[in-house]
Design a protein around this motif. Structure first.
Motif, mmCIF file in Angstrom:
data_model
loop_
_atom_site.group_PDB
_atom_site.id
_atom_site.type_symbol
_atom_site.label_atom_id
_atom_site.label_comp_id
_atom_site.label_asym_id
_atom_site.label_seq_id
_atom_site.Cartn_x
_atom_site.Cartn_y
_atom_site.Cartn_z
ATOM 1 N N ILE A 76 74.406 18.500 73.337
ATOM 2 C CA ILE A 76 73.737 19.415 74.277
ATOM 3 C C ILE A 76 72.917 18.632 75.287
ATOM 4 O O ILE A 76 72.958 18.895 76.497
ATOM 5 C CB ILE A 76 72.837 20.409 73.513
ATOM 6 N N ASN A 77 72.157 17.661 74.806
ATOM 7 C CA ASN A 77 71.339 16.856 75.715
ATOM 8 C C ASN A 77 72.183 16.140 76.751
ATOM 9 O O ASN A 77 71.814 16.056 77.930
ATOM 10 C CB ASN A 77 70.515 15.839 74.919
ATOM 11 N N GLU A 78 73.330 15.616 76.343
ATOM 12 C CA GLU A 78 74.216 14.936 77.293
ATOM 13 C C GLU A 78 74.713 15.912 78.353
ATOM 14 O O GLU A 78 74.803 15.579 79.537
ATOM 15 C CB GLU A 78 75.403 14.308 76.551
ATOM 16 N N GLY A 79 75.038 17.122 77.925
ATOM 17 C CA GLY A 79 75.462 18.125 78.898
ATOM 18 C C GLY A 79 74.355 18.492 79.861
ATOM 19 O O GLY A 79 74.579 18.632 81.075
ATOM 20 N N ILE A 80 73.128 18.632 79.359
ATOM 21 C CA ILE A 80 72.000 18.979 80.222
ATOM 22 C C ILE A 80 71.707 17.839 81.199
ATOM 23 O O ILE A 80 71.385 18.077 82.372
ATOM 24 C CB ILE A 80 70.761 19.324 79.378
ATOM 25 N N ARG A 81 71.825 16.596 80.728
ATOM 26 C CA ARG A 81 71.582 15.450 81.616
ATOM 27 C C ARG A 81 72.580 15.424 82.775
ATOM 28 O O ARG A 81 72.270 14.921 83.852
ATOM 29 C CB ARG A 81 71.659 14.161 80.818
ATOM 30 N N ALA A 82 73.776 15.983 82.538
ATOM 31 C CA ALA A 82 74.789 16.022 83.601
ATOM 32 C C ALA A 82 74.657 17.260 84.474
ATOM 33 O O ALA A 82 75.445 17.456 85.402
ATOM 34 C CB ALA A 82 76.184 15.974 82.978
ATOM 35 N N SER A 83 73.671 18.117 84.192
ATOM 36 C CA SER A 83 73.514 19.390 84.903
ATOM 37 C C SER A 83 72.358 19.322 85.889
ATOM 38 O O SER A 83 71.593 18.348 85.915
ATOM 39 C CB SER A 83 73.260 20.518 83.903
ATOM 40 N N SER A 84 72.201 20.387 86.679
ATOM 41 C CA SER A 84 71.124 20.410 87.675
ATOM 42 C C SER A 84 70.453 21.770 87.798
ATOM 43 O O SER A 84 69.622 21.965 88.682
ATOM 44 C CB SER A 84 71.682 20.004 89.051
ATOM 45 N N GLY A 85 70.777 22.722 86.931
ATOM 46 C CA GLY A 85 70.228 24.069 87.038
ATOM 47 C C GLY A 85 68.775 24.165 86.619
ATOM 48 O O GLY A 85 68.278 23.353 85.822
ATOM 49 N N GLU A 86 68.097 25.157 87.116
ATOM 50 C CA GLU A 86 66.710 25.421 86.724
ATOM 51 C C GLU A 86 66.640 25.960 85.299
ATOM 52 O O GLU A 86 65.679 25.712 84.574
ATOM 53 C CB GLU A 86 66.082 26.421 87.693
ATOM 54 N N TYR A 87 67.670 26.706 84.913
ATOM 55 C CA TYR A 87 67.756 27.252 83.568
ATOM 56 C C TYR A 87 69.033 26.746 82.903
ATOM 57 O O TYR A 87 70.078 26.606 83.549
ATOM 58 C CB TYR A 87 67.735 28.778 83.589
ATOM 59 N N ILE A 88 68.933 26.492 81.605
ATOM 60 C CA ILE A 88 70.048 25.972 80.824
ATOM 61 C C ILE A 88 70.540 27.065 79.890
ATOM 62 O O ILE A 88 69.742 27.649 79.136
ATOM 63 C CB ILE A 88 69.628 24.744 79.988
ATOM 64 N N VAL A 89 71.821 27.352 79.938
ATOM 65 C CA VAL A 89 72.442 28.288 79.001
ATOM 66 C C VAL A 89 73.395 27.502 78.107
ATOM 67 O O VAL A 89 74.172 26.671 78.592
ATOM 68 C CB VAL A 89 73.196 29.405 79.743
ATOM 69 N N ILE A 90 73.313 27.744 76.815
ATOM 70 C CA ILE A 90 74.175 27.067 75.842
ATOM 71 C C ILE A 90 75.012 28.130 75.146
ATOM 72 O O ILE A 90 74.470 29.101 74.610
ATOM 73 C CB ILE A 90 73.335 26.291 74.806
ATOM 74 N N VAL A 91 76.322 27.963 75.187
ATOM 75 C CA VAL A 91 77.214 28.922 74.543
ATOM 76 C C VAL A 91 78.349 28.157 73.878
ATOM 77 O O VAL A 91 78.833 27.144 74.407
ATOM 78 C CB VAL A 91 77.758 29.955 75.563
ATOM 79 N N SER A 92 78.749 28.607 72.711
ATOM 80 C CA SER A 92 79.836 27.942 71.988
ATOM 81 C C SER A 92 81.177 28.217 72.659
ATOM 82 O O SER A 92 81.398 29.295 73.218
ATOM 83 C CB SER A 92 79.883 28.424 70.536
ATOM 84 N N GLY A 93 82.081 27.254 72.547
ATOM 85 C CA GLY A 93 83.397 27.404 73.150
ATOM 86 C C GLY A 93 84.240 28.472 72.514
ATOM 87 O O GLY A 93 85.262 28.878 73.068
ATOM 88 N N HIS A 94 83.844 28.951 71.325
ATOM 89 C CA HIS A 94 84.590 30.038 70.669
ATOM 90 C C HIS A 94 83.819 31.351 70.712
ATOM 91 O O HIS A 94 84.063 32.241 69.890
ATOM 92 C CB HIS A 94 84.942 29.669 69.227
ATOM 93 N N CYS A 95 82.886 31.475 71.656
ATOM 94 C CA CYS A 95 82.187 32.745 71.884
ATOM 95 C C CYS A 95 82.669 33.362 73.199
ATOM 96 O O CYS A 95 82.934 32.644 74.166
ATOM 97 C CB CYS A 95 80.679 32.533 71.955
ATOM 98 N N ILE A 96 82.752 34.683 73.233
ATOM 99 C CA ILE A 96 83.235 35.403 74.417
ATOM 100 C C ILE A 96 82.156 36.385 74.871
ATOM 101 O O ILE A 96 81.807 37.305 74.121
ATOM 102 C CB ILE A 96 84.525 36.189 74.104
ATOM 103 N N PRO A 97 81.578 36.203 76.062
ATOM 104 C CA PRO A 97 80.602 37.184 76.560
ATOM 105 C C PRO A 97 81.161 38.595 76.522
ATOM 106 O O PRO A 97 82.300 38.840 76.927
ATOM 107 C CB PRO A 97 80.343 36.710 77.986
ATOM 108 N N LYS A 98 80.342 39.524 76.055
ATOM 109 C CA LYS A 98 80.804 40.885 75.824
ATOM 110 C C LYS A 98 81.082 41.636 77.120
ATOM 111 O O LYS A 98 82.001 42.454 77.186
ATOM 112 C CB LYS A 98 79.772 41.644 74.989
#
Length: 447
Positions: A76-98
């Motif tokens: 997760i930290n590696e992904g956040i370090r590669a990001s630039s958003g003000e807010y961080i959303v973490i979701v599993s690759g096997h989850c589907i937004p309803k």
């Protein structure tokens, strides 16, 4: 909801961790693409997937972070370090937004927070019809319908969560722990006076549960009680079936089988093409004439498999693996329906029943079968042993059933099982058919 206007960085960075998630990642990403809140970027953090996970993700994002020494918090930290958003959303690759307001509902509590003490938001996780009773029980009990502010309760779950970048900079995730990095993070922020917010309005479908172990029979009883109150879990087929790439595959050695003056290859092609769910029918053959016959009858035969795959020492898994590798050079495949052309009779609707069964049941493979009610004995090393009870009546009293696998009559499996040659070694479902006439098979030697 209002969102900031910033040409340099997005409002939200969505971090998705994957490890061989090709069954789910397309559904996850396509649902994210449909969100009402559009000001976001996606960062995929992949742990050496050897399936199509990364290929699929590249249709939605160019930000791919590869991790080899996997620890959940570090990923997760590696992904956040590669990001630039003000807010961080973490979701599993096997989850589907309803729904398409999932992201908006997950971020909105931060925008309304006047105290600046809100460290994290996590949303609801709902089971699917194919989730195990244990998972249904746990998800339904833990993720309820009332929102809440947690000042001392440190529970937090990264399968569906969000946090401000400024909070992460003060409290990054533990990079050494092998699990529960989200609970450790929750304990740290609450210990320092911050709050956690749970919102059921930001919901995802989550096939897996949050705990391991437990008694399955007890979980089933709890699920039945819960479903009488809240209704049954959503049908997985309603979410994913229309988005799956489903093909039919007929492996043929030599010339086509003829029975009662009828060409069984042509009949098999017609049977697969009658399915409402199968998109294309492929023939895997070592014979040019057979390939031409298949093409004339509406099937695809884009390759002739090498002769070594027709050796008696080579099993069907190797043939299927080679065939899938060739087909995937042409198109994306999720499910493969496999039938053999030496079965003259098949029940109507068999293929669609198999497909619905594998989706709804959460199986890796589903095969046609017949229920054998006669006594069954194993003859091994000159020793004969009864399998189960020797009398049919006693099996009936115990409600036991012996199924005989009819793989060639009809089977459906996910492509990752074919790649790993373990089609019948994981979670297998059976779809019984009457023994007569569907178990009747023409031996290859009779050609």
């Amino acid at each position: 909801m209002t969102s900031k206007t910033n040409t340099l960085s997005p409002l939200v960075s969505i971090i998705i961790r994957t490890k061989n998630e090709e069954r789910w990642i397309e559904h996850c990403l396509s649902a994210i693409a449909e969100q009402t809140l559009k000001d976001f970027e996606i960062i995929l953090v992949d742990n050496n997937s050897d399936d199509w996970s990364v290929k699929i993700a590249k249709k939605y994002t160019k930000k791919i972070v590869n991790v080899t020494d996997f620890f959940p918090g570090k990923a997760i930290n590696e992904g956040i370090r590669a990001s630039s958003g003000e807010y961080i959303v973490i979701v599993s690759g096997h989850c589907i937004p309803k729904n398409n307001q999932w992201l908006e509902k997950l971020i909105d509590p931060f925008l309304k927070d006047k105290t600046k003490l809100l460290a994290g938001v996590y949303g609801r996780q709902e089971p699917l019809s194919s989730s195990s009773p244990l998972d249904k029980r746990d998800l339904t009990v833990v993720f309820g319908l009332d929102e809440r502010i947690q000042k001392k309760d440190s529970f937090f779950h990264n399968a569906n969560s969000a946090l401000p970048r400024r909070i992460w900079e003060k409290f990054p995730f533990d990079e050494i722990t092998t699990n529960i990095e989200d609970r450790l993070w929750g304990a740290e922020v609450t210990k320092n006076g911050y709050h956690i917010f749970y919102t059921p309005e930001a919901s995802v479908y989550h096939y897996h549960g949050i705990n391991q172990g437990g008694k399955i029979d007890r979980a089933e009883k709890i699920v039945k009680i819960i479903e009488t109150l809240e209704g049954p879990a959503v049908s997985l087929s309603n979410i994913v079936r229309d988005k799956l790439n489903i093909i039919g595959l007929i492996p043929v050695k030599g010339s086509a089988t003829i029975y009662n003056k009828e060409n069984l290859l042509i009949k098999s092609i017609e049977f697969l093409k009658s399915s409402k769910l199968v998109e294309e029918v492929y023939i895997s053959t070592d014979n040019e004439h057979t390939a031409d016959l298949a093409k004339k009858n509406g099937a695809l035969a884009p390759f002739i498999r090498p002769s070594y795959l027709s050796s008696p020492s080579v099993g069907l898994p190797e043939v299927l693996k080679f065939s899938l590798d060739e087909i995937e050079k042409i198109r994306k495949v999720d499910l493969v329906v496999i039938i053999e052309e030496n079965y003259p009779f098949r029940p109507d609707g068999l293929v669609d029943n198999l497909i619905n069964s594998i989706i709804e049941g959460g199986y890796d493979t589903v095969c046609a079968s017949i229920i054998e009610e006669r006594s069954i004995w194993l003859d091994e090393n000159e020793r004969i042993t009864a399998i189960g009870d020797s009398l049919m009546e006693s099996r009936k009293i115990k409600n036991e059933k012996v199924h005989i696998n009819l793989f060639g009559l009809g089977a459906v499996t996910y492509v990752d099982n074919i790649r790993r040659r373990n089609i019948l070694t994981n979670k297998v479902g059976l779809s019984p058919v009457p023994s007569y006439p569907y178990s009747f098979q023409i031996n290859i030697e009779e050609k």
